[in-house]
Write a protein that holds these residues in place. Structure first.
Motif, mmCIF file in Angstrom:
data_model
loop_
_atom_site.group_PDB
_atom_site.id
_atom_site.type_symbol
_atom_site.label_atom_id
_atom_site.label_comp_id
_atom_site.label_asym_id
_atom_site.label_seq_id
_atom_site.Cartn_x
_atom_site.Cartn_y
_atom_site.Cartn_z
ATOM 1 N N GLY A 391 0.097 28.328 -11.641
ATOM 2 C CA GLY A 391 1.039 27.318 -11.169
ATOM 3 C C GLY A 391 0.871 26.003 -11.888
ATOM 4 O O GLY A 391 1.853 25.357 -12.275
ATOM 5 N N GLY A 392 -0.384 25.578 -12.098
ATOM 6 C CA GLY A 392 -0.637 24.318 -12.782
ATOM 7 C C GLY A 392 -0.150 24.321 -14.213
ATOM 8 O O GLY A 392 0.447 23.347 -14.688
ATOM 9 N N VAL A 393 -0.372 25.433 -14.912
ATOM 10 C CA VAL A 393 0.077 25.539 -16.309
ATOM 11 C C VAL A 393 1.600 25.483 -16.387
ATOM 12 O O VAL A 393 2.175 24.786 -17.230
ATOM 13 C CB VAL A 393 -0.456 26.837 -16.944
ATOM 14 N N LEU A 394 2.273 26.234 -15.489
ATOM 15 C CA LEU A 394 3.735 26.263 -15.526
ATOM 16 C C LEU A 394 4.338 24.918 -15.155
ATOM 17 O O LEU A 394 5.286 24.448 -15.789
ATOM 18 C CB LEU A 394 4.251 27.364 -14.588
ATOM 19 N N VAL A 395 3.788 24.276 -14.110
ATOM 20 C CA VAL A 395 4.301 22.957 -13.714
ATOM 21 C C VAL A 395 4.026 21.937 -14.808
ATOM 22 O O VAL A 395 4.882 21.110 -15.155
ATOM 23 C CB VAL A 395 3.669 22.510 -12.380
ATOM 24 N N GLY A 396 2.817 21.981 -15.379
ATOM 25 C CA GLY A 396 2.469 21.047 -16.438
ATOM 26 C C GLY A 396 3.322 21.219 -17.679
ATOM 27 O O GLY A 396 3.611 20.253 -18.394
ATOM 28 N N ALA A 397 3.763 22.464 -17.939
ATOM 29 C CA ALA A 397 4.596 22.737 -19.110
ATOM 30 C C ALA A 397 6.057 22.397 -18.861
ATOM 31 O O ALA A 397 6.884 22.510 -19.777
ATOM 32 C CB ALA A 397 4.471 24.213 -19.507
ATOM 33 N N GLY A 398 6.373 21.985 -17.630
ATOM 34 C CA GLY A 398 7.752 21.634 -17.315
ATOM 35 C C GLY A 398 8.673 22.819 -17.186
ATOM 36 O O GLY A 398 9.895 22.680 -17.240
ATOM 37 N N VAL A 399 8.104 24.017 -17.018
ATOM 38 C CA VAL A 399 8.920 25.223 -16.911
ATOM 39 C C VAL A 399 9.678 25.251 -15.595
ATOM 40 O O VAL A 399 10.788 25.763 -15.502
ATOM 41 C CB VAL A 399 8.026 26.489 -17.034
ATOM 42 N N GLY A 400 9.064 24.688 -14.538
ATOM 43 C CA GLY A 400 9.719 24.644 -13.237
ATOM 44 C C GLY A 400 9.322 25.805 -12.350
ATOM 45 O O GLY A 400 8.601 26.717 -12.754
ATOM 46 N N GLY A 401 9.821 25.752 -11.125
ATOM 47 C CA GLY A 401 9.422 26.732 -10.125
ATOM 48 C C GLY A 401 10.019 28.103 -10.321
ATOM 49 O O GLY A 401 9.458 29.103 -9.860
ATOM 50 N N SER A 402 11.176 28.197 -10.994
ATOM 51 C CA SER A 402 11.837 29.497 -11.137
ATOM 52 C C SER A 402 10.936 30.520 -11.808
ATOM 53 O O SER A 402 10.780 31.643 -11.328
ATOM 54 C CB SER A 402 13.130 29.346 -11.942
ATOM 55 N N THR A 403 10.327 30.144 -12.914
ATOM 56 C CA THR A 403 9.457 31.077 -13.633
ATOM 57 C C THR A 403 8.251 31.455 -12.796
ATOM 58 O O THR A 403 7.845 32.626 -12.770
ATOM 59 C CB THR A 403 8.994 30.445 -14.962
ATOM 60 N N ALA A 404 7.675 30.484 -12.089
ATOM 61 C CA ALA A 404 6.514 30.768 -11.246
ATOM 62 C C ALA A 404 6.876 31.771 -10.158
ATOM 63 O O ALA A 404 6.145 32.749 -9.919
ATOM 64 C CB ALA A 404 5.983 29.483 -10.627
ATOM 65 N N PHE A 405 8.007 31.567 -9.487
ATOM 66 C CA PHE A 405 8.410 32.468 -8.418
ATOM 67 C C PHE A 405 8.703 33.874 -8.960
ATOM 68 O O PHE A 405 8.370 34.880 -8.328
ATOM 69 C CB PHE A 405 9.642 31.926 -7.692
ATOM 70 N N GLN A 406 9.334 33.949 -10.135
ATOM 71 C CA GLN A 406 9.638 35.261 -10.720
ATOM 72 C C GLN A 406 8.353 35.997 -11.121
ATOM 73 O O GLN A 406 8.239 37.218 -10.936
ATOM 74 C CB GLN A 406 10.556 35.087 -11.930
ATOM 75 N N LEU A 407 7.391 35.253 -11.645
ATOM 76 C CA LEU A 407 6.117 35.861 -12.010
ATOM 77 C C LEU A 407 5.396 36.374 -10.767
ATOM 78 O O LEU A 407 4.859 37.487 -10.749
ATOM 79 C CB LEU A 407 5.252 34.843 -12.751
ATOM 80 N N PHE A 408 5.390 35.579 -9.713
ATOM 81 C CA PHE A 408 4.757 35.999 -8.465
ATOM 82 C C PHE A 408 5.455 37.226 -7.874
ATOM 83 O O PHE A 408 4.806 38.100 -7.290
ATOM 84 C CB PHE A 408 4.766 34.850 -7.452
ATOM 85 N N ALA A 409 6.778 37.308 -8.037
ATOM 86 C CA ALA A 409 7.509 38.483 -7.545
ATOM 87 C C ALA A 409 7.069 39.746 -8.290
ATOM 88 O O ALA A 409 6.888 40.814 -7.684
ATOM 89 C CB ALA A 409 9.011 38.271 -7.697
ATOM 90 N N GLY A 410 6.900 39.639 -9.598
ATOM 91 C CA GLY A 410 6.433 40.795 -10.376
ATOM 92 C C GLY A 410 5.042 41.235 -9.952
ATOM 93 O O GLY A 410 4.757 42.446 -9.863
ATOM 94 N N ILE A 411 4.163 40.273 -9.671
ATOM 95 C CA ILE A 411 2.808 40.603 -9.213
ATOM 96 C C ILE A 411 2.865 41.312 -7.859
ATOM 97 O O ILE A 411 2.087 42.235 -7.586
ATOM 98 C CB ILE A 411 1.951 39.330 -9.144
#
Length: 446
Positions: A391-411
């Motif tokens: 989460g920290g890497v994605l937020v810090g990279a400015g990718v936003g929550g969408s990618t984080a949520f999609q990654l968590f869904a795959g997990i």
């Protein structure tokens, strides 16, 4: 004068009530510790006067230090819990955890904050690893998933407590005051545990200490169980890596890895992600509240079903529920639907982890039960370490929550697949139900 059956039953219910209450209360503070860091991350990021300048990636790593401690504490508890008993481990670590939280509240640098988050995590890990074994050995057959869910619902209940405390008193107490609240077990719970928490008669029998088991039974009304059939002559962690249990042990560890990655990732970064999507501070914290409240009630309902159809099927289903709800979170939708999606995500992530602990605590025989739960809690915490970092890497990279949520869904989907591969417990076929009791479906159908 001999005790009547009514007296024994009354004593048994009272003793079981104390075990469940003290175990759940201990985990409330585990959950509080988990979520309170997420509530103070925005403050620590925005105000360098607190601990020093902090980037999102550094905050993610800082959040993982406690989880490294949990890993260490769980593995240590698993190594000694099957040998020295459940009660001693719980008493020592109630004090350890409380002192760690108190000292953390006094730190003034990133380094010392991280150090004492790690040390506090050791106590948390030992408690999480021990209460599952304790409850599995006191709960009535056929109700073990239910009692386990009641106890482990203490974790999301602690999350609710942290979110409510931060919303209501955060500005008044400050982040240090929020951590001082986490030090209360040493004065609220430890004296009660010293007085009312018994040792497990089932563990005493497994260690050949029959006279002590009889004494505990006479005092508490908890019946002395018959010795389990010997299906594994190893005790603790050696049993987990034996030919009989090595493969399921690996799968159960991966299940917990996925469950705790989702749990810690969401609890750490959900307020920040929602804040970046335009929600105010209190609204973002309310998402944490909904996430954890839904996990409590959804986990309890799911545990009721698990006692009837088997925990394995229910865990696989809730992992799928998590995947679906997380996949829709980035979509634009009315607030009511958004809160519903967050609630379902809570059931599928935190609620799933509650059920995993129940499945694991009933999967192993008594001589390896604490080690099994410790492995689940310890190895799973590696996922808990990875979740906040991702989460920290994605937020810090400015990718936003969408990618984080999609990654968590795959997990979540991978977690469901791993769950379906877990074989039937090796000792289930050798267990014979007593004529007067109900067959333990948790063990047979896990």
């Amino acid at each position: 004068m001999p005790s009547t059956p009514h007296d024994l039953e009354k004593r048994r219910r009272r003793s079981l009530g104390w075990v469940v209450f003290l175990s759940a209360a201990a985990l409330v503070f585990d959950g509080y510790d988990l979520v309170v860091y997420g509530t103070v991350v925005p403050v620590l990021l925005s105000d360098p006067d607190q601990l020093g300048a902090l980037t999102p990636a550094q905050a993610g790593r800082l959040g993982s230090y406690a989880l490294v401690g949990v890993l260490v504490g769980a593995l240590v508890a698993g190594a000694v819990g099957d040998r020295i008993g459940r009660r001693k481990v719980m008493l020592v670590n109630l004090a350890w955890f409380s002192i760690g939280m108190a000292i953390t509240a006094t730190t003034h640098s990133v380094a010392t904050f991280g150090l004492f988050r790690f040390l506090t995590g050791i106590g948390v890990g030992a408690l999480v690893a021990t209460v599952g074994a304790m409850v599995a050995e006191f709960a009535p057959a056929g109700q073990r998933n239910r009692y386990n869910a009641i106890v482990y619902s203490g974790v999301p209940a602690g999350g609710v407590l942290a979110a409510l405390t931060a919303i209501t008193f955060g500005d008044t107490l400050g982040w240090r005051g929020l951590f001082w609240v986490g030090a209360l077990p040493i004065v609220l719970l430890l004296p009660l545990a010293l007085r009312f928490l018994p040792e497990s008669p089932k563990w005493l029998v497994a260690r050949g200490r029959f006279a002590e088991a009889e004494a505990v039974s006479a005092r508490t009304g908890i019946p002395v169980p018959a010795a389990e059939p010997v299906v594994e002559d190893k005790v603790g962690f050696p049993a987990l890596v034996s030919r009989r249990y090595a493969f399921p042990t690996a799968l159960l560890g991966l299940m917990s890895f996925a469950g705790l990655l989702l749990t810690y990732g969401l609890n750490t970064w959900l307020p920040q992600i929602m804040g970046e999507q335009g929600f105010g501070k209190n609204s973002s914290l309310t998402f944490l509240l909904v996430l954890n409240l839904a996990a409590i009630f959804g986990g309890l309902l799911a545990s009721y079903v698990a006692d009837r159809v088997g925990a394995k099927r229910v865990v696989a289903s809730t992992f799928v529920l998590a995947a679906l709800s997380l996949a829709v979170l980035p979509l634009s939708m009315p607030a009511g639907f958004l809160f519903l999606a967050v609630a379902l995500a809570g059931v599928g992530t935190i609620g799933t982890q509650v059920l995993i602990y129940g499945l694991v605590s009933n999967y192993y025989p008594t001589t390896a039960r604490a080690a099994g739960v410790a492995w689940c809690a310890g190895f799973g915490r590696l996922g808990g370490i990875v979740g906040p970092i991702i989460g920290g890497v994605l937020v810090g990279a400015g990718v936003g929550g969408s990618t984080a949520f999609q990654l968590f869904a795959g997990i979540s989907l991978l977690g469901a697949l791993v769950t379906l591969l877990v074989p039937r417990p090796a000792h289930a076929s050798s267990r014979v139900a007593a004529p007067s009791t109900t067959t333990d479906r948790t063990t047979v159908a896990a």
